[in-house]
Design a protein around this motif. Structure first.
Motif, short mmCIF file in Angstrom:
data_model
loop_
_atom_site.label_atom_id
_atom_site.label_comp_id
_atom_site.label_asym_id
_atom_site.label_seq_id
_atom_site.Cartn_x
_atom_site.Cartn_y
_atom_site.Cartn_z
N GLN A 32 -11.68 20.72 71.95
CA GLN A 32 -11.67 19.28 71.70
C GLN A 32 -12.36 18.53 72.83
O GLN A 32 -13.09 17.56 72.58
CB GLN A 32 -10.23 18.79 71.56
CG GLN A 32 -10.14 17.30 71.27
CD GLN A 32 -8.73 16.77 71.41
OE1 GLN A 32 -7.86 17.44 71.97
NE2 GLN A 32 -8.49 15.57 70.92
N CYS A 33 -12.17 18.99 74.04
CA CYS A 33 -12.79 18.33 75.19
C CYS A 33 -14.20 18.84 75.45
O CYS A 33 -15.12 18.06 75.67
CB CYS A 33 -11.92 18.52 76.42
SG CYS A 33 -10.31 17.72 76.33
N ASP A 34 -14.38 20.18 75.39
CA ASP A 34 -15.68 20.74 75.71
C ASP A 34 -16.75 20.36 74.69
O ASP A 34 -17.91 20.17 75.04
CB ASP A 34 -15.58 22.27 75.81
CG ASP A 34 -14.83 22.71 77.06
OD1 ASP A 34 -14.65 21.86 77.96
OD2 ASP A 34 -14.43 23.88 77.14
N LEU A 35 -16.36 20.27 73.41
CA LEU A 35 -17.32 19.94 72.35
C LEU A 35 -17.12 18.53 71.80
O LEU A 35 -17.80 18.15 70.84
CB LEU A 35 -17.20 20.96 71.20
CG LEU A 35 -17.45 22.42 71.55
CD1 LEU A 35 -17.38 23.29 70.29
CD2 LEU A 35 -18.80 22.60 72.23
N ARG A 41 -12.71 11.49 71.89
CA ARG A 41 -12.17 11.50 73.25
C ARG A 41 -11.04 12.49 73.35
O ARG A 41 -10.27 12.68 72.40
CB ARG A 41 -11.68 10.10 73.61
CG ARG A 41 -11.71 9.82 75.11
CD ARG A 41 -11.24 8.41 75.40
NE ARG A 41 -9.80 8.35 75.54
CZ ARG A 41 -9.08 7.26 75.32
NH1 ARG A 41 -9.66 6.16 74.90
NH2 ARG A 41 -7.78 7.26 75.48
N CYS A 42 -10.90 13.13 74.50
CA CYS A 42 -9.88 14.17 74.67
C CYS A 42 -8.48 13.60 74.60
O CYS A 42 -8.16 12.63 75.27
CB CYS A 42 -10.06 14.86 76.03
SG CYS A 42 -11.55 15.85 76.12
N LEU A 43 -7.64 14.25 73.82
CA LEU A 43 -6.20 13.98 73.87
C LEU A 43 -5.56 14.85 74.94
O LEU A 43 -4.45 14.58 75.40
CB LEU A 43 -5.55 14.27 72.52
CG LEU A 43 -5.89 13.32 71.37
CD1 LEU A 43 -5.23 13.81 70.08
CD2 LEU A 43 -5.45 11.90 71.68
N THR A 44 -6.22 15.95 75.29
CA THR A 44 -5.69 16.88 76.29
C THR A 44 -6.74 17.08 77.37
O THR A 44 -7.58 16.25 77.60
CB THR A 44 -5.31 18.21 75.62
OG1 THR A 44 -6.48 18.79 75.04
CG2 THR A 44 -4.27 18.00 74.54
N SER A 45 -6.70 18.24 78.01
CA SER A 45 -7.66 18.56 79.06
C SER A 45 -8.35 19.88 78.74
O SER A 45 -7.78 20.74 78.08
CB SER A 45 -6.95 18.67 80.41
OG SER A 45 -7.81 19.19 81.40
N SER A 46 -9.59 20.04 79.22
CA SER A 46 -10.30 21.29 78.99
C SER A 46 -9.69 22.44 79.77
O SER A 46 -9.90 23.61 79.44
CB SER A 46 -11.78 21.14 79.36
OG SER A 46 -11.91 20.76 80.72
N VAL A 47 -8.93 22.13 80.82
CA VAL A 47 -8.14 23.12 81.55
C VAL A 47 -6.68 22.89 81.17
O VAL A 47 -6.11 21.85 81.51
CB VAL A 47 -8.34 23.00 83.07
CG1 VAL A 47 -7.45 24.01 83.78
CG2 VAL A 47 -9.80 23.20 83.44
N VAL A 101 -7.35 27.90 71.75
CA VAL A 101 -8.70 27.50 72.15
C VAL A 101 -9.05 26.10 71.65
O VAL A 101 -9.78 25.36 72.32
CB VAL A 101 -9.73 28.53 71.64
CG1 VAL A 101 -11.15 28.06 71.90
CG2 VAL A 101 -9.49 29.88 72.30
N VAL A 102 -8.52 25.72 70.48
CA VAL A 102 -8.89 24.44 69.87
C VAL A 102 -8.64 23.24 70.78
O VAL A 102 -9.50 22.35 70.88
CB VAL A 102 -8.18 24.26 68.51
CG1 VAL A 102 -8.23 22.81 68.03
CG2 VAL A 102 -8.83 25.16 67.47
N PRO A 103 -7.48 23.14 71.48
CA PRO A 103 -7.32 22.01 72.39
C PRO A 103 -8.37 21.96 73.49
O PRO A 103 -8.76 20.87 73.94
CB PRO A 103 -5.91 22.24 72.98
CG PRO A 103 -5.20 23.05 71.96
CD PRO A 103 -6.24 23.95 71.39
N VAL A 104 -8.86 23.11 73.93
CA VAL A 104 -9.91 23.15 74.93
C VAL A 104 -11.24 22.74 74.32
O VAL A 104 -12.03 21.99 74.91
CB VAL A 104 -10.02 24.56 75.54
CG1 VAL A 104 -11.14 24.62 76.57
CG2 VAL A 104 -8.70 24.97 76.19
#
Length: 421
Positions: free
Chosen positions: A70-73, A373-379, A65-68
């Motif tokens: 990172q973008c959502d929050l 800023r996101c290093l990954t994607s929320s999806v 969940v943490v990578p998601v």
């Protein structure tokens, strides 16, 4: 019930029932062995397996969940690290507490309460939308999960006789690794899609729905646990022999299909007296009043007295050696396990058809460590979870092989070789 079970119980009836009927008190091992092996044991095994899976959901799900988040929050990398680690601080705080209270209030009751509270915590996580709330509830999750972790094996062990105990513990332990595999599959279902649901003025995203699903699973498992009887070993250790005999008769009826009154054991030995004799062997403990104290403070005192010998010679050296070994093993294991989804996410296809090398990806985003800023994607890409399932499958195979050969290869040799690898 199978004929082998009938044969086991019948043999006990012939050889030991007469002796017991003449007034001989049987200890726990004799009493639990006389119940045989049957449907009750199958239920305990199933409960132990799914409870272990629930435990691994709690310790592993957040790493996906943490990578998601990172973008959502819009979380920086340091806050991601805090979210991954806060649960273990809760586990440190809760481990001693749960071990003590499980010996005071019973196995089944606390196992049920612990899993149901985990369901409430996951529900709270599903309703959280800030970093602070996620930190608070994940700490609570770590504190609570220590209950099921410390109780599951004890409960399963105390429901089986010596003949089946090791095999059952081996089988149940494999499902720790299975839990990691299943949570990867759940991540594939929820976190690879852009989900959004509005309810009561709140917006639920994919990771909210994942926590809602985990909460539902916890509630179902907690309800199932509530239908199981208390451990007869717990009752015997507290001098509650009538209740212990009642549970043993229930187990006997479920396993054999016979009337409870035909259970061959009629009286039980005083476990308190045998524990007292064992404690007085240790110097220092024998000087303490280890009598039967029914109040809560007396029970807590007893629990600490049982722990005290671990920190005195000759046990203290081995205790710190074992704890140190466990510390470094888990440090290496969890460092890889908790950050593995993030690493796979960084290396995944970014939507342009190009897969990045991990070092190249970090270098291209080197300025984002201080930014939100996101290093990954929320999806998340499906490859993150496929790769994770491959790694976790190897863990399942490894755990199975170790369980098979644990009685063939010396334990110390296996520990050294596995650590070296």
């Amino acid at each position: 019930m199978s004929s082998s079970n009938e044969h086991t119980v019948q043999n006990y009836d012939d050889s030991d029932a007469k002796e017991n009927s003449h007034g001989t008190k049987c200890d726990f091992e004799e009493a639990i062995s006389a119940t045989g092996f049957g449907w009750h044991n199958y239920g305990v095994i199933v409960l132990g397996c799914i409870a272990n899976i629930v435990v691994m959901f709690e310790t592993t799900s957040f790493s996906f969940v943490v990578p998601v988040l990172q973008c959502d929050l819009e979380l920086p990398i340091n806050k991601m690290g805090l979210l991954n680690s806060i649960m273990f601080l809760g586990m440190i705080c809760g481990s001693v507490v749960w071990g003590i209270i499980s010996d005071i209030f019973g196995r089944r009751k606390l196992l049920t309460i612990g899993i149901l509270v985990l369901g409430l915590v996951n529900l709270a996580l599903a309703l959280s939308n800030t970093f602070e709330l996620l930190m608070a509830f994940k700490f609570l999750s770590g504190f609570v999960v220590c209950g099921p972790i410390t109780i599951i094996i004890a409960y399963v062990t105390e429901m089986h006789g010596v003949r089946y105990r090791v095999k059952v513990i081996v089988l149940v332990s494999i499902f720790y690794s299975m839990g990691n595999l299943i949570v990867s599959l759940m991540g594939l279902i929820f976190l690879t899609r852009s989900m959004k649901m509005h309810f009561l003025g709140m917006t639920f995203l994919s990771w909210h729905l994942l926590f809602l699903t985990l909460a539902l699973i916890d509630v179902v498992v907690g309800i199932l646990a509530s239908f199981m009887p208390e451990s007869p070993k717990f009752y015997m250790s507290h001098g509650r022999h009538d209740e212990a005999l009642q549970v043993l008769r229930i187990i006997y009826r479920r396993n054999t299909g016979k009337h409870p009154d035909t259970y061959p054991i009629k009286s039980l030995a005083d476990e308190n007296e045998s524990q007292h004799e064992m404690k007085t062997i240790s110097k220092g403990v024998e000087e303490l009043n280890f009598g039967k104290t029914d109040d809560l403070s007396g029970k807590i005192k007893k629990a600490f007295i049982q722990i005290a010998p671990m920190f005195k010679p000759p046990h203290v050296t081995k205790c710190f050696l074992a704890c140190g070994t466990e510390l470094f093993l888990l440090m290496g294991l969890n460092s890889l396990r908790l950050w593995m989804p993030q690493v796979f996410s960084l290396m995944a296809d970014d939507g342009t058809g190009t897969e990045f090398d991990f070092c190249d990806k970090l270098q291209s985003d080197s300025g984002t460590l201080e930014e939100n800023r996101c290093l990954t994607s929320s999806v998340q890409p499906a490859s993150v979870f496929y790769n994770s399932m491959i790694v976790q499958s190897v863990g399942v195979v490894g755990a199975t092989l170790i369980c098979i050969f644990i009685n063939v290869i010396h334990n110390k040799f296996m520990l050294g070789e596995c650590t070296y690898i």
